[in-house]
Scaffold this active site. Structure first.
Site, PDB file in Angstrom:
ATOM      1  N   GLU A 115       4.636  -1.202  -1.352  1.00  0.00           N
ATOM      2  CA  GLU A 115       5.301  -1.351   0.385  1.00  0.00           C
ATOM      3  C   GLU A 115       5.010  -2.843   0.368  1.00  0.00           C
ATOM      4  OE1 GLU A 115       3.790   1.397   3.051  1.00  0.00           O
ATOM      5  OE2 GLU A 115       4.588   2.773   1.528  1.00  0.00           O
ATOM      6  N   HIS A 240       8.245  -1.549  13.345  1.00  0.00           N
ATOM      7  CA  HIS A 240       8.482  -0.959  12.505  1.00  0.00           C
ATOM      8  C   HIS A 240       9.639  -1.709  12.091  1.00  0.00           C
ATOM      9  CE1 HIS A 240       9.710   0.413   8.257  1.00  0.00           C
ATOM     10  NE2 HIS A 240       8.391   1.028   8.202  1.00  0.00           N
ATOM     11  N   ARG A 288       5.623  -6.893   7.532  1.00  0.00           N
ATOM     12  CA  ARG A 288       6.559  -6.099   8.772  1.00  0.00           C
ATOM     13  C   ARG A 288       6.097  -7.608  10.180  1.00  0.00           C
ATOM     14  NH1 ARG A 288       3.659  -0.313   9.133  1.00  0.00           N
ATOM     15  NH2 ARG A 288       5.053   0.760   7.252  1.00  0.00           N
ATOM     16  N   HIS A 349       6.170   1.047  17.197  1.00  0.00           N
ATOM     17  CA  HIS A 349       5.677   1.932  15.168  1.00  0.00           C
ATOM     18  C   HIS A 349       4.344   1.981  15.564  1.00  0.00           C
ATOM     19  CE1 HIS A 349       5.971   3.521  11.781  1.00  0.00           C
ATOM     20  NE2 HIS A 349       5.160   2.953  10.714  1.00  0.00           N
ATOM     21  N   ARG A 384      -1.103  -5.123  10.736  1.00  0.00           N
ATOM     22  CA  ARG A 384      -1.011  -4.043   9.910  1.00  0.00           C
ATOM     23  C   ARG A 384      -0.817  -4.280   8.352  1.00  0.00           C
ATOM     24  NH1 ARG A 384       0.497   1.326   8.535  1.00  0.00           N
ATOM     25  NH2 ARG A 384       2.025   1.009  10.256  1.00  0.00           N
TER      26      ARG A 384
END
Length: 523
Positions: A115, A240, A288, A349, A384
């Site tokens: 990811e 997100h 992100r 998110h 994060r």
């Protein structure tokens, strides 16, 4: 009611702690309260998986640590990052032993996904419904233990602290349980607890347009704030990048997992241009914050409401195998992934900040512990890293358990006053609650969104004061109901986000304020 351990929340954090402590001490009672059905939590909607180092030939703890520190943009606690990353394999093994299913490859090894922000493939997953599978396994185990009681549709109104006591206070800033609303009978009762664990999840509904379920109203953080617990890093709200765009707006948005971009999908603007390469060398696999800010920049330039995620060039047989839920969801929205692009937009998110806890999950309030998204552990810093959230919840639930294994659990003999709502009335209509909720959510989206400014933040303070005063008046004169308490909690959370945003004078990770820019940026 008295219990040894009161756990507020039934996601991965709360359930993991509950199972562990109940197994260790079968003679002690564990009470879990959750305001919706027992399986409804942010955990249930986590698509990606658990980031954990398992492939020693390609990956290493040091690589995972480095990726986490880079994403956190200098604000992570290195010792916490190292501790969480190194605990990962053990915590994942426990989940598997409890019956959680993960995907394996043809060689019999865990099928590890990659990811955004990760340098290697290290995300253990169960198709694209990993959180749902973990929740299922943990609930199954919890129901097998006789000393765990789960109370669904029970809402925690407030933590019981010295503020509520009429007699002498034996400990400064301590928690003794919670006042709880049974939503079916509309009665309020007291749960006196020797130790209380907040595992209440996130704050997404404060923004309205969010990937979170409607229960994510920041209740635990707001209760801890009112209990005088230390709370920080609230300005770091992670958006997100790819939530499915819904023209209806104010409702939970379906998340198009980051793993889809890891699988090779491209982001395109309305003109069909693949725009991410001009913002980052990592293109669609950038962290992100970069992807969300890039999309925000594109939308501000064009005035469009959304961009697109293009999967048409991908192997659809493999895609359906990896992302069956996403494929079916798109199909239900008349999006044929073989030929159509998915309309996407950033949505609230995840919160990287929250209730300050140490490595044992202890808050600044005695007898009060916290784990999961409602906490600020030092793992995430300013942003994060993908799939580190389930990992953090597992590790900190375990750490609280370990700490409390050595706890003598000496209960303090106190008389807790019953909830007093004398003189209040049942509101005949909820239009004021709904009106102020929509006002609050619009305020947060428009004034405290992905890209902020001091001017908008200062105006947000004034607007929030008006909403706060009206809601406080309503709260004082009304009998308790869940929507009113949730709104009150969201106002507390919004206050923390806005004021801690104003205090930050440097752009870091997911926080971007145009007035903090001294040099030309990529935007």
């Amino acid at each position: 009611m008295h219990t040894n351990y009161l756990v507020i929340g039934s996601g991965v954090a709360g359930l993991t702690f509950s199972v562990k402590i109940a197994e260790k001490f079968p003679d002690r009672t564990v009470t879990i309260i959750t305001k919706s059905s027992e399986e409804e939590s942010n955990t249930k909607y986590a698509q990606g998986g658990v980031a954990v180092v398992l492939n020693s030939e390609k990956d290493s703890f040091n690589k995972h640590i480095k990726d986490t520190l880079i994403a956190g943009d200098g604000l992570c606690s290195p010792s916490v990052v190292e501790m969480v990353v190194k605990e990962g394999p053990k915590r994942l093994e426990e989940l598997i032993n409890w019956g959680a299913n993960f995907d394996f490859d043809t060689s019999g090894n865990l099928d590890l996904g990659k990811e955004g922000g990760h340098s290697e493939s290290r995300v253990a997953h169960h198709k694209d419904i990993t959180g749902f599978e973990i929740e299922r396994a943990l609930l199954t185990r919890a129901h097998q233990l006789q000393n765990i009681s789960i109370f669904p549709h029970h809402f925690a109104i407030d933590l019981i602290t010295n503020h509520h006591l009429k007699e002498a206070k034996p400990i400064k800033d301590a928690c003794y349980g919670a006042y709880v609303l049974d939503q079916k009978t509309e009665s309020i009762f007291t749960i006196k607890a020797d130790r209380t664990v907040l595992a209440s999840g996130g704050i997404g509904w404060v923004y309205g347009h969010t990937t979170n379920p409607v229960i994510a109203t920041g209740d635990g953080i707001a209760m801890a704030y009112r209990a005088k617990a230390k709370i920080s890093d609230m300005e770091f709200v992670q958006f997100h990048p790819t939530a499915m765009y819904n023209a209806m707006g104010n409702q939970s948005a379906f998340l198009i997992s980051e793993a889809v971009r890891g699988f090779g999908a491209y982001l395109r603007n309305k003109a069909g241009e693949r725009f991410m390469p001009k913002y980052s060398e990592q293109a669609e696999l950038a962290s992100r914050d970069i992807v969300s800010q890039s999309i925000d920049s594109e939308l501000k330039k064009t005035g469009d409401t959304h961009v697109f995620l293009d999967c048409t060039h991908l192997d659809m047989v493999a895609f359906k195998k990896h992302f069956p839920n996403i494929y079916q969801k798109c199909k239900a929205h008349n999006i044929n992934l073989e030929t159509d692009w998915i309309p996407v937009v950033p949505a609230s998110h995840y919160l990287c900040g929250g209730i300050n806890v140490d490595k044992h999950g202890k808050t600044s309030v005695a007898n009060l512990f916290a784990c999961g998204e409602c906490t600020r552990t030092g793992l995430h810093g300013a942003n994060r890293l993908a799939s580190n959230s389930l990992l953090e919840a597992l590790v900190y639930a375990h750490n609280i358990f370990k700490y409390l294994c050595d706890d003598s659990l000496k209960a303090i003999d106190l008389k807790i006053p019953e909830w007093n709502d004398e003189g209040t009335i049942t509101p005949k209509e909820h239009i004021l609650i709904q009106h102020n909720l929509h006002q609050l959510q619009a305020l947060m989206r428009n004034y405290v969104g992905i890209v902020r400014s001091n001017n908008r933040l200062t105006k947000a303070v004034k607007h929030l004061d008006l909403i706060y005063n009206e809601v406080e008046d309503l709260y004082k004169e009304s009998k308790i109901c869940t929507p009113l308490c949730e709104l009150r909690n969201m106002i507390n959370v919004a206050h923390l986000i806005i004021n801690q945003s104003l205090e930050r004078k440097e752009n870091k990770g997911g926080y971007f304020n145009v007035d903090n820019v001294k040099k030309q940026t990529r935007f």
